[in-house]
Motif scaffolding. Structure first.
Motif, PDB file in Angstrom:
ATOM      1  N   THR A 268      -0.671  -2.231   0.083  1.00 22.22           N
ATOM      2  CA  THR A 268      -0.434  -2.923  -1.183  1.00 22.22           C
ATOM      3  C   THR A 268      -1.665  -3.648  -1.724  1.00 22.22           C
ATOM      4  OG1 THR A 268       0.361  -4.851   0.067  1.00 22.22           O
ATOM      5  CG2 THR A 268       2.018  -3.245  -0.661  1.00 22.22           C
ATOM      6  N   ASP A 269      -2.741  -3.664  -0.943  1.00 24.59           N
ATOM      7  CA  ASP A 269      -3.934  -4.394  -1.383  1.00 24.59           C
ATOM      8  C   ASP A 269      -4.924  -3.511  -2.135  1.00 24.59           C
ATOM      9  OD1 ASP A 269      -4.377  -2.935   0.932  1.00 24.59           O
ATOM     10  OD2 ASP A 269      -5.968  -4.268   1.654  1.00 24.59           O
ATOM     11  N   ILE A 270      -4.584  -2.236  -2.326  1.00 27.00           N
ATOM     12  CA  ILE A 270      -5.475  -1.310  -3.031  1.00 27.00           C
ATOM     13  C   ILE A 270      -5.144  -1.340  -4.518  1.00 27.00           C
ATOM     14  CG2 ILE A 270      -6.234   1.090  -3.245  1.00 27.00           C
ATOM     15  CD1 ILE A 270      -5.355   1.493  -0.347  1.00 27.00           C
ATOM     16  N   SER A 271      -6.158  -1.540  -5.352  1.00 31.29           N
ATOM     17  CA  SER A 271      -5.926  -1.634  -6.795  1.00 31.29           C
ATOM     18  C   SER A 271      -5.747  -0.250  -7.416  1.00 31.29           C
ATOM     19  CB  SER A 271      -7.094  -2.353  -7.473  1.00 31.29           C
ATOM     20  OG  SER A 271      -8.245  -1.531  -7.492  1.00 31.29           O
ATOM     21  N   PHE A 272      -4.995  -0.227  -8.503  1.00 33.92           N
ATOM     22  CA  PHE A 272      -4.771   1.017  -9.226  1.00 33.92           C
ATOM     23  C   PHE A 272      -6.091   1.578  -9.762  1.00 33.92           C
ATOM     24  CE2 PHE A 272      -3.324   3.217 -13.228  1.00 33.92           C
ATOM     25  CZ  PHE A 272      -2.737   4.295 -12.590  1.00 33.92           C
ATOM     26  N   PHE A 273      -6.994   0.703 -10.156  1.00 38.66           N
ATOM     27  CA  PHE A 273      -8.293   1.128 -10.673  1.00 38.66           C
ATOM     28  C   PHE A 273      -9.086   1.900  -9.615  1.00 38.66           C
ATOM     29  CE2 PHE A 273     -12.830   0.262 -11.609  1.00 38.66           C
ATOM     30  CZ  PHE A 273     -12.914   0.905 -12.838  1.00 38.66           C
ATOM     31  N   GLN A 274      -9.029   1.464  -8.361  1.00 34.75           N
ATOM     32  CA  GLN A 274      -9.706   2.181  -7.279  1.00 34.75           C
ATOM     33  C   GLN A 274      -9.136   3.591  -7.114  1.00 34.75           C
ATOM     34  OE1 GLN A 274      -9.055  -1.000  -4.241  1.00 34.75           O
ATOM     35  NE2 GLN A 274     -11.201  -0.627  -3.715  1.00 34.75           N
ATOM     36  N   ILE A 275      -7.820   3.680  -7.198  1.00 38.26           N
ATOM     37  CA  ILE A 275      -7.165   4.982  -7.065  1.00 38.26           C
ATOM     38  C   ILE A 275      -7.603   5.921  -8.180  1.00 38.26           C
ATOM     39  CG2 ILE A 275      -4.953   6.186  -7.001  1.00 38.26           C
ATOM     40  CD1 ILE A 275      -5.544   4.406  -4.576  1.00 38.26           C
TER      41      ILE A 275
END
Length: 351
Positions: A268-275
């Protein structure tokens, strides 16, 4: 006209040879990553996803196909092509099946043009619509990659070769050049085609009657094709805007599958922007994969990029469910739609 339509057919044998090749390469890639890299992890993790994540994935899948159909539908509306949204929606699954089992997705464009012609859209208009649909998404991806790499210099090591910016510049230049020729230099293309066909006739590889028929047919549809490309650029701004908007929404929807799967797996700590950044790079690599549906290349590229986010044991489930939602479901539906339309007589196949 009816005689010409009868000559338009799919090779059923070739389609399923490619499909078998796609399945084989995909299965081997999945097996290798699961057993060798991911150390034998399984797919049971999906059943432990929160209900909200599973519901979101199913809902996203539904809208994924709606948005895919919408981007082509509004391109066709810009070109004043009369076709129902339902017919475009069926075409989404035909395109999923054909484009994802042919090298470099080459069959997808033919499938779209073929089906649109069957629905009464002229060859020039249907070819222009298929090309514009592809160009819109490809241009967005191609223009995004240089900015992503510029802001993340470490990613250069993840891309093939040390001259990625040169590759990007070459492909972008080719896209722009071809687009320029088709709009502004159509006469030059006709001249080249005429001289090439005349050379074949002079070597007795084409007889005079066939030469004239081919030249007349190609020239007629090239002119219509060029006119439709120009018409799109100068067309109703509202429909042009919707074409671009739904292309953006479609790409964001496609990139969202990985984000939701990671959320379900507890990352849950991964941002949508990184994806989005990593998905753009994966899809960019897939554009140049020579295998059917980018099988093998997609799995390898995705695993390399996303291995920095997840543990080894979680990589295989993440990879599988990404491919399952973004490709496999659409391909399987496409197979059923393909056979349904064959039975209905809407698709003619080579026996």
């Amino acid at each position: 006209m009816a005689k010409k339509d009868k000559k338009l057919y799919f090779s059923l044998k070739n389609s399923f040879l490619y499909f078998a090749l796609f399945v084989s390469i995909s299965a081997f890639s999945m097996y290798y990553i699961n057993r060798i890299y991911s150390q034998g992890s399984n797919l049971d993790v999906f059943f432990s996803f929160p209900a909200a994540v599973i519901t979101s994935l199913i809902g996203l899948l539904f809208f994924y196909y709606i948005f895919d159909a919408s981007r082509l539908y509004f391109v066709l509306k810009t070109l004043n092509a009369e076709i129902s949204f339902w017919n475009v929606y069926k075409l989404v699954f035909i395109n999923f099946f054909i484009s994802n089992v042919t090298p470099l997705a080459t069959g997808g464009g033919f499938a779209q043009v073929y089906f649109l012609q069957k629905k009464g859209i002229p060859l020039g208009k249907s070819s222009a619509a298929a090309l514009i649909r592809t160009l819109l998404s490809a241009t967005m991806l191609f223009l995004s990659v240089p900015f992503i790499i510029f802001r993340n210099q470490s990613m250069l090591n993840l891309l093939p070769g040390n001259y990625v910016f040169i590759y990007l510049a070459i492909f972008l230049a080719l896209y722009v050049f071809v687009f320029y020729l088709l709009i502004f230099k159509i006469r030059l293309i006709m001249k080249i085609i005429y001289k090439s066909l005349y050379f074949l006739k002079s070597k007795h590889l084409l007889n005079k009657k066939r030469f004239r028929r081919i030249v007349r047919y190609i020239f007629k549809h090239l002119e219509l094709f060029s006119e439709d490309l120009t018409f799109f650029i100068q067309g109703k701004k509202f429909f042009v805007f919707l074409s671009i908007l739904f292309t953006v929404i479609f790409l964001l929807t496609e990139f969202s599958f990985s984000f939701l799967i990671l959320q379900g797996m507890g990352y849950t700590d991964i941002s949508f922007f990184q994806i989005i950044i990593f998905q753009i790079l994966v899809v960019f690599i897939m554009y140049f994969a020579p295998t059917p549906g980018a099988a093998g290349i997609a799995e390898g590229g995705y695993s390399i990029l996303f291995s920095r986010f997840v543990s080894q044991s979680d990589l295989f489930p993440l990879l599988f469910y990404w491919r399952f939602f973004s490709k496999y479901v659409g391909i399987l539906i496409g197979v059923f739609v393909f056979f349904y339309l064959i039975i209905r007589g809407e698709i003619e196949v080579e026996k």
